[in-house]
Scaffold this motif. Structure first.
Motif, PDB file in Angstrom:
ATOM      1  N   ASP A   5      -6.909  25.761  18.045  1.00 47.10           N
ATOM      2  CA  ASP A   5      -5.735  25.186  17.396  1.00 47.10           C
ATOM      3  C   ASP A   5      -5.640  23.684  17.665  1.00 47.10           C
ATOM      4  O   ASP A   5      -5.361  22.898  16.764  1.00 47.10           O
ATOM      5  CB  ASP A   5      -4.450  25.853  17.892  1.00 47.10           C
ATOM      6  N   ALA A   6      -5.872  23.306  18.909  1.00 47.47           N
ATOM      7  CA  ALA A   6      -5.808  21.891  19.284  1.00 47.47           C
ATOM      8  C   ALA A   6      -6.872  21.096  18.535  1.00 47.47           C
ATOM      9  O   ALA A   6      -6.605  19.997  18.047  1.00 47.47           O
ATOM     10  CB  ALA A   6      -5.982  21.728  20.794  1.00 47.47           C
ATOM     11  N   ASN A   7      -8.052  21.655  18.436  1.00 48.31           N
ATOM     12  CA  ASN A   7      -9.152  20.985  17.738  1.00 48.31           C
ATOM     13  C   ASN A   7      -8.795  20.768  16.267  1.00 48.31           C
ATOM     14  O   ASN A   7      -8.992  19.678  15.720  1.00 48.31           O
ATOM     15  CB  ASN A   7     -10.426  21.818  17.871  1.00 48.31           C
ATOM     16  N   GLU A   8      -8.258  21.797  15.616  1.00 47.50           N
ATOM     17  CA  GLU A   8      -7.855  21.685  14.208  1.00 47.50           C
ATOM     18  C   GLU A   8      -6.730  20.667  14.033  1.00 47.50           C
ATOM     19  O   GLU A   8      -6.739  19.873  13.099  1.00 47.50           O
ATOM     20  CB  GLU A   8      -7.427  23.047  13.661  1.00 47.50           C
ATOM     21  N   LEU A   9      -5.758  20.698  14.941  1.00 51.96           N
ATOM     22  CA  LEU A   9      -4.647  19.759  14.880  1.00 51.96           C
ATOM     23  C   LEU A   9      -5.139  18.318  14.991  1.00 51.96           C
ATOM     24  O   LEU A   9      -4.740  17.454  14.213  1.00 51.96           O
ATOM     25  CB  LEU A   9      -3.631  20.063  15.985  1.00 51.96           C
ATOM     26  N   LEU A  10      -6.022  18.055  15.945  1.00 58.52           N
ATOM     27  CA  LEU A  10      -6.557  16.705  16.117  1.00 58.52           C
ATOM     28  C   LEU A  10      -7.355  16.271  14.884  1.00 58.52           C
ATOM     29  O   LEU A  10      -7.285  15.114  14.469  1.00 58.52           O
ATOM     30  CB  LEU A  10      -7.417  16.623  17.369  1.00 58.52           C
ATOM     31  N   LYS A  11      -8.088  17.198  14.310  1.00 55.45           N
ATOM     32  CA  LYS A  11      -8.867  16.896  13.110  1.00 55.45           C
ATOM     33  C   LYS A  11      -7.936  16.428  11.984  1.00 55.45           C
ATOM     34  O   LYS A  11      -8.185  15.412  11.338  1.00 55.45           O
ATOM     35  CB  LYS A  11      -9.616  18.159  12.690  1.00 55.45           C
ATOM     36  N   VAL A  12      -6.840  17.159  11.777  1.00 45.32           N
ATOM     37  CA  VAL A  12      -5.869  16.788  10.749  1.00 45.32           C
ATOM     38  C   VAL A  12      -5.210  15.458  11.096  1.00 45.32           C
ATOM     39  O   VAL A  12      -5.035  14.588  10.238  1.00 45.32           O
ATOM     40  CB  VAL A  12      -4.808  17.904  10.582  1.00 45.32           C
ATOM     41  N   MET A  13      -4.861  15.290  12.375  1.00 43.25           N
ATOM     42  CA  MET A  13      -4.176  14.068  12.801  1.00 43.25           C
ATOM     43  C   MET A  13      -5.076  12.836  12.718  1.00 43.25           C
ATOM     44  O   MET A  13      -4.580  11.719  12.674  1.00 43.25           O
ATOM     45  CB  MET A  13      -3.644  14.233  14.224  1.00 43.25           C
ATOM     46  N   ARG A  14      -6.391  13.037  12.710  1.00 44.58           N
ATOM     47  CA  ARG A  14      -7.323  11.901  12.640  1.00 44.58           C
ATOM     48  C   ARG A  14      -7.679  11.514  11.212  1.00 44.58           C
ATOM     49  O   ARG A  14      -8.468  10.594  10.995  1.00 44.58           O
ATOM     50  CB  ARG A  14      -8.592  12.228  13.426  1.00 44.58           C
ATOM     51  N   THR A  15      -7.069  12.152  10.239  1.00 40.47           N
ATOM     52  CA  THR A  15      -7.375  11.868   8.838  1.00 40.47           C
ATOM     53  C   THR A  15      -7.201  10.387   8.516  1.00 40.47           C
ATOM     54  O   THR A  15      -8.033   9.793   7.834  1.00 40.47           O
ATOM     55  CB  THR A  15      -6.489  12.721   7.905  1.00 40.47           C
ATOM     56  N   ILE A  16      -6.134   9.780   8.999  1.00 41.47           N
ATOM     57  CA  ILE A  16      -5.890   8.355   8.701  1.00 41.47           C
ATOM     58  C   ILE A  16      -7.038   7.495   9.221  1.00 41.47           C
ATOM     59  O   ILE A  16      -7.471   6.560   8.557  1.00 41.47           O
ATOM     60  CB  ILE A  16      -4.536   7.860   9.255  1.00 41.47           C
ATOM     61  N   ASP A  18     -10.155   8.574   9.756  1.00 44.46           N
ATOM     62  CA  ASP A  18     -11.359   8.916   9.000  1.00 44.46           C
ATOM     63  C   ASP A  18     -11.384   8.229   7.643  1.00 44.46           C
ATOM     64  O   ASP A  18     -12.441   7.934   7.110  1.00 44.46           O
ATOM     65  CB  ASP A  18     -11.437  10.437   8.787  1.00 44.46           C
ATOM     66  N   ARG A  19     -10.210   7.959   7.099  1.00 43.81           N
ATOM     67  CA  ARG A  19     -10.127   7.397   5.744  1.00 43.81           C
ATOM     68  C   ARG A  19      -9.770   5.926   5.716  1.00 43.81           C
ATOM     69  O   ARG A  19      -9.482   5.385   4.654  1.00 43.81           O
ATOM     70  CB  ARG A  19      -9.100   8.196   4.952  1.00 43.81           C
ATOM     71  N   ILE A  20      -9.793   5.253   6.856  1.00 41.85           N
ATOM     72  CA  ILE A  20      -9.308   3.864   6.894  1.00 41.85           C
ATOM     73  C   ILE A  20     -10.119   2.922   6.003  1.00 41.85           C
ATOM     74  O   ILE A  20      -9.551   2.071   5.333  1.00 41.85           O
ATOM     75  CB  ILE A  20      -9.205   3.314   8.335  1.00 41.85           C
ATOM     76  N   VAL A  21     -11.422   3.079   5.956  1.00 42.84           N
ATOM     77  CA  VAL A  21     -12.239   2.194   5.117  1.00 42.84           C
ATOM     78  C   VAL A  21     -11.847   2.387   3.656  1.00 42.84           C
ATOM     79  O   VAL A  21     -11.613   1.407   2.929  1.00 42.84           O
ATOM     80  CB  VAL A  21     -13.743   2.451   5.336  1.00 42.84           C
TER      81      VAL A  21
END
Length: 134
Positions: A5-16, A18-21
Motif C-alpha cells: 500500500d505504501a509503495n502504491e501511495l508513493l508511486k501516485v504521490m510522485r506523479t508530479i 515523474d511528469r515535471i518535464v
C-alpha cells in the motif's frame, strides 16, 4: 499500512515529479512564445505544487517509519520473552524488512526531489524566484 500500500501511495504521490518535464514543456513557454503565457505565475503554481508534494510525501514516509519502528520495538520485546516462537520471529523479520525499505525510500525521495528541482530551476529560474526560507 503494509509495504505494498505504501509503495502504491508513493508511486501516485510522485506523479508530479515523474511528469515535471512534460509539465514544464507544456506550460512554460520558450523565449519565442514568452509573450503569450504568464510564465511567472505558471512557475509559481508549479513551485507550490512541488513543495506541497514533497512535504506530504516526506510526512507519509516518516510516519510509516515511526509506526513500523514502534512495531519492531514491540516485537523485539516480545521476542526476548519468547525466544522459541518462530511465528514471532517471522513477523519481526518482516517488519524489519519493511522498516529498511521505508528508510531507503527517504533516499529515493531525496533523489526524486533533487531531479525535480534541477529541472524546475532550469526552466523557471528566469520567471520565478522561490522564497529564501524554503
Amino acid at each position: 499500512m503494509d509495504s505494498t500500500d505504501a509503495n502504491e501511495l508513493l508511486k501516485v504521490m510522485r506523479t508530479i515529479d515523474d511528469r515535471i518535464v512534460h509539465e514544464l514543456n507544456t506550460t512554460v513557454p520558450t523565449a519565442s512564445f514568452a509573450g503569450k503565457i504568464d510564465a511567472s505565475q505558471t512557475c509559481k503554481q508549479l513551485y507550490e505544487s512541488l513543495m506541497a508534494a514533497h512535504v506530504s510525501r516526506d510526512r507519509v514516509i516518516k510516519n510509516c517509519i515511526a509506526q513500523t519502528s514502534a512495531v519492531v520495538k514491540s516485537l523485539r520485546e516480545e521476542r526476548e520473552k519468547n525466544l522459541d516462537d518462530l511465528t514471532l520471529l517471522k513477523r519481526l523479520r518482516k517488519e524489519q524488512t519493511k522498516l529498511k525499505w521505508m528508510q531507503s525510500e527517504l533516499n529515493v525521495e531525496e533523489v526524486v526531489n533533487d531531479r525535480s528541482w534541477k529541472v524546475f530551476n532550469e526552466r523557471c529560474r528566469v520567471h520565478f524566484k522561490p522564497p529564501k526560507n524554503e
